[in-house]
Design an enzyme around this catalytic site. Sequence first.
Site, PDB file in Angstrom:
ATOM      1  N   LYS B  57       0.839  -1.203   0.000  1.00 51.16           N
ATOM      2  CA  LYS B  57       0.000   0.000   0.000  1.00 51.16           C
ATOM      3  C   LYS B  57       0.875   1.255   0.000  1.00 51.16           C
ATOM      4  CE  LYS B  57      -3.868   2.009   2.642  1.00 51.16           C
ATOM      5  NZ  LYS B  57      -4.768   1.840   3.784  1.00 51.16           N
ATOM      6  N   SER B 132      -9.616   2.503   3.102  1.00 48.95           N
ATOM      7  CA  SER B 132      -8.680   3.176   2.239  1.00 48.95           C
ATOM      8  C   SER B 132      -7.747   2.228   1.482  1.00 48.95           C
ATOM      9  CB  SER B 132      -7.839   4.177   3.031  1.00 48.95           C
ATOM     10  OG  SER B 132      -7.137   3.529   4.048  1.00 48.95           O
ATOM     11  N   SER B 156     -10.160   0.007   7.210  1.00 49.73           N
ATOM     12  CA  SER B 156      -9.546   0.164   5.900  1.00 49.73           C
ATOM     13  C   SER B 156      -8.949  -1.067   5.258  1.00 49.73           C
ATOM     14  CB  SER B 156      -8.486   1.265   5.948  1.00 49.73           C
ATOM     15  OG  SER B 156      -9.121   2.507   6.137  1.00 49.73           O
TER      16      SER B 156
END
Lengths: 91, 464, 476
Positions: B57, B132, B156
């Site tokens: 990420k 996210s 997330s």
Amino acid sequence: MNIEDITIKKLATLSKLEFKEDEVQEIKNNLGEILTFMENMKDISFEDTTTPISNSSVLREDIHIQKEFDDAFYENNKNIENNQFKLPTVL
Amino acid sequence: MRTTLEQSLKLSKEELKELNVSIDKKSSSTSFGGYVEQLKKIPLKKLDRLGIPIAIKDNINVSSWEMNCGSKMLDGYISPYNATVINNLKKNGFVPFGVTNMDELAMGSTTDTSIHGRTTNPHNVECVPGGSSGGSASVVASGHAIAALGSDTGGSIRQPAAFCGVVGFKPSYGHVSRYGLSAYSSSLDQIGPITQNVTDAAILYDAIKGYDDLDSTSCNIEFKSTYKNLNKTEKYTIGIVKEYVEQCEPDLKEDIYKSIEKLKSDGHTIKEIELFDTKIAISSYYIMATAEASSNLARLDGVRYGYRYDNPKDLEEMYVKSRSVGFGKEVKRRIMLGTFVLSSGYYDAYYKKSKEIQKYVKSKFKETFNSCDLILMPVAPTTAFKFDTELSPLEMYLNDIFTISINIAGLPGMSIPIGKDSNGLPTALQFISKEQDEQKIFNCGLNLEELVNYQSDIINEGDI
Amino acid sequence: MFELVIGLEVHAQLNTKTKLFCSCLTSYGSVPNKHTCPVCLGLPGALPKVNKAAVSKALKLATAIDATKNNNSIFERKNYFYPDSPVGYQISQLERPIVEFGEIKIKDKENSDKIIRINRAHLEVDAGKSTHFNGYSLIDLNRAGTPLLEIVTEPDFSNSTEVGNYLKKLQSIVRYLDIGNANMEEGSFRCDVNISIRPLGSKELFTRVEIKNMNSIKFIEKAIAYEFDRQVEAWEDNTYETQVRQETRLFNTDTLQTKSMRSKEDANDYRYFPDPDLLEITIPRNMIEESNVIPEMPDKKVERYTNEYKLNKEEAERIVQDITLNTSFEYLIEQGAKPKTALTWLVVELVGRLNKRHTNIKDSSITMETLSALISNIESKNISSSSGKVILDYLFDNEDRDIEVIIKKLNLKQINNDDLIIDILNDLIKSNPDMVNEYKAGKKKVIGSFVGQIMKKTNGQANPQRASELVLEKLK
């Protein structure tokens, strides 16, 4: 909850942010709505629970360790002079 | 047929090289935009090192890689160091391979707020992949990655995993080092695996977990192998909060009840329990998270790295213009809220109160786990919704009702796909255990996986 | 009539090897930004980790000033933006500092004892350095993250003499504990002075003004004097409300005046909250116990020197003023010197000469080993005291250090042989019969005269005390 323009301005100064006229109204509304929602928890009292939030920190020995550091970080930074960070004048 | 993480452990060097080439090739298409590189139209970032590829990420520091956290404010930031999880991956034969897209600075649940552009849901490109860690979920779901790392502060990892039909696991707070994870909310953040199945999640979790000297919030305990202790035959007492399930969309609700039935038939004890009003948890979360974020993001000031406004007239303008241009709307909103709840005169009523609520939530969960091994909950009240759905910020926050309290309590939670709704979008449910007891989650998750026998067709097809 | 009410906040840099929250070195004078890492550069993802030695040093101070040690303390974030603070907040302590409620005894204006109450001492980080040029500034973060111990007093000071005495005392405590250099000129000991006035005899507290970052006692005294006048004038002119506000002022070392730091915004709201990256600091029992063992502090030394060594109070206080001097003194005694002798030869003779040559004891080319050998030769009467001075001067101008060799070389070996002296004395008596009579008539000075002659005839090598004794005996 009603947030005033003055509060928005003060918060913006503390956060080092600026908002245009129309944005100020929007953020006032947003924050107001959220804070009104949060009022729901104000009246609720919680029994003092003895559950600790967390454990405690482990202390570090006073020994120097050279950490890995890739100099590409500096090489790609255009605001460096004499190995220092360059800024417009500090008042 | 997809290669799983478990299978890739047995690959030879040659096969591994081929695998990497295949991922590269597949990802050179820009479909779904799960990778930042796909959106930037550049080749996937990799290291000069052979290993099992794991997508990372965009908020985890990889030395010499640019890390933007989906934000203009970190434009040009080349990380000079590796996050501890990256070093842990390398120690275990894995390598970072590609950067996945995310909501700006981890604040959001759509992955539509990234400066690089939006990532879409592989099951339906008109729908959000969740956020996210939407990029990480998307690349695993679409077959563009074997497995990925995401981060979870209020859901997330779990919510995008649920929306994309993959497995997402948030570890107990302190089980995975946060050193090198760009901080959103320090007392809630955790890095975790997003994978094709539960076994893979165990493998990846094992590779990244452990005590870290560099992280003061890291748990100094003994860690056992989750993978080696997997046991899908163990039976548990599973608590269900009926009230929560009832709040879900019809198809999702149905799939959850079906799964509960299957678990019951297979020998698990299902027990109805009561937790607390989720509204309280949400208030506490948003106060704590935004307060900490407002302080954590103060280092993004244009002085030492990242975006700096051109030709500011003085220091004040440099700060204000850099941050106002560099940060997106949602980030600015949360910074303002966070600043407010910490400010003089409001600190007691808001931040201090949120910490009291945190104690309350923890104790409620602790009580519950006295009579249950696991809690079963929805992940979100709906399946993946369409992009540009008109929701106020508050309404957006209310989507997090089922994931947030787990972060507040510091507990481990896993999202597991269980089916599809009538629109073809994945449905999922969540297992929660008490801290350090995640083996039960993995065991029961493995069992459930077999019982529902669901694997998204996208996952099944594909040549990597 | 008015009186001064003063409180002090001293920021003392701790001499740990590494910074407070990361393992970068705290050394100075290096290439800018050399001693930095993701933590003290404030990079995204970096996390702080508390330095054990900083905590120990704070605890040692607590022992020295009889303060409470909080074994569960918290670090808070003080949030504000400034380029020398890389993370946008300073990690400090507010609610539960590591040390609280101690006291330091000083001398007041009349030289009597006065207790200064220490409200707290807490740990916090130092900021980086900014240098200003025309149109821009450069930031060096080598210093950012260095541990500071902020020591805060109650407003117990009434005048600048007390302030000066306190600062010197605190410096000496910090140095004797070996927790810092406490050097004002180098910036490792910075003082903020909080000043207010009130009518003489009043117990009320009025508006206090803060003067920040003072690094010289002389300037502090001038700043206090200026502020006192300014505030009194405002009071008497009825402009107190507008002229004297709770604010920070800077002292101008050229004009010797204080000036308001006019900032655009109102007082900064620091939004303190416990740092979520650092859990509560619980200090293990063994660390608390270890901190109870500290080196002998100056006050205790003065007591010991006056009791055991029979030095008078002034002498004792003189020899504890400088830690290097004190260490030298104790070394000499350890090597066998008598306290008074050691004191004289160290402070009067050696340091006196060093001062004339504009050097100090740290840079002295004459080591304590050498001085010790010299003293030992004097005490054993191998040489006379005046010969000792001759040798000391010789050492300053020459490189050789073997005292025995030098004594031979300069032919300074003292004559302790009675016979030789008696021979000379007999000669003197024979040739000066009238002086003998003068003595018998009551003129005591004759003894000194004869001793002087003996010294002359022996080239200064006779033992003067012995000569004196023998003369006395003979003349009886």
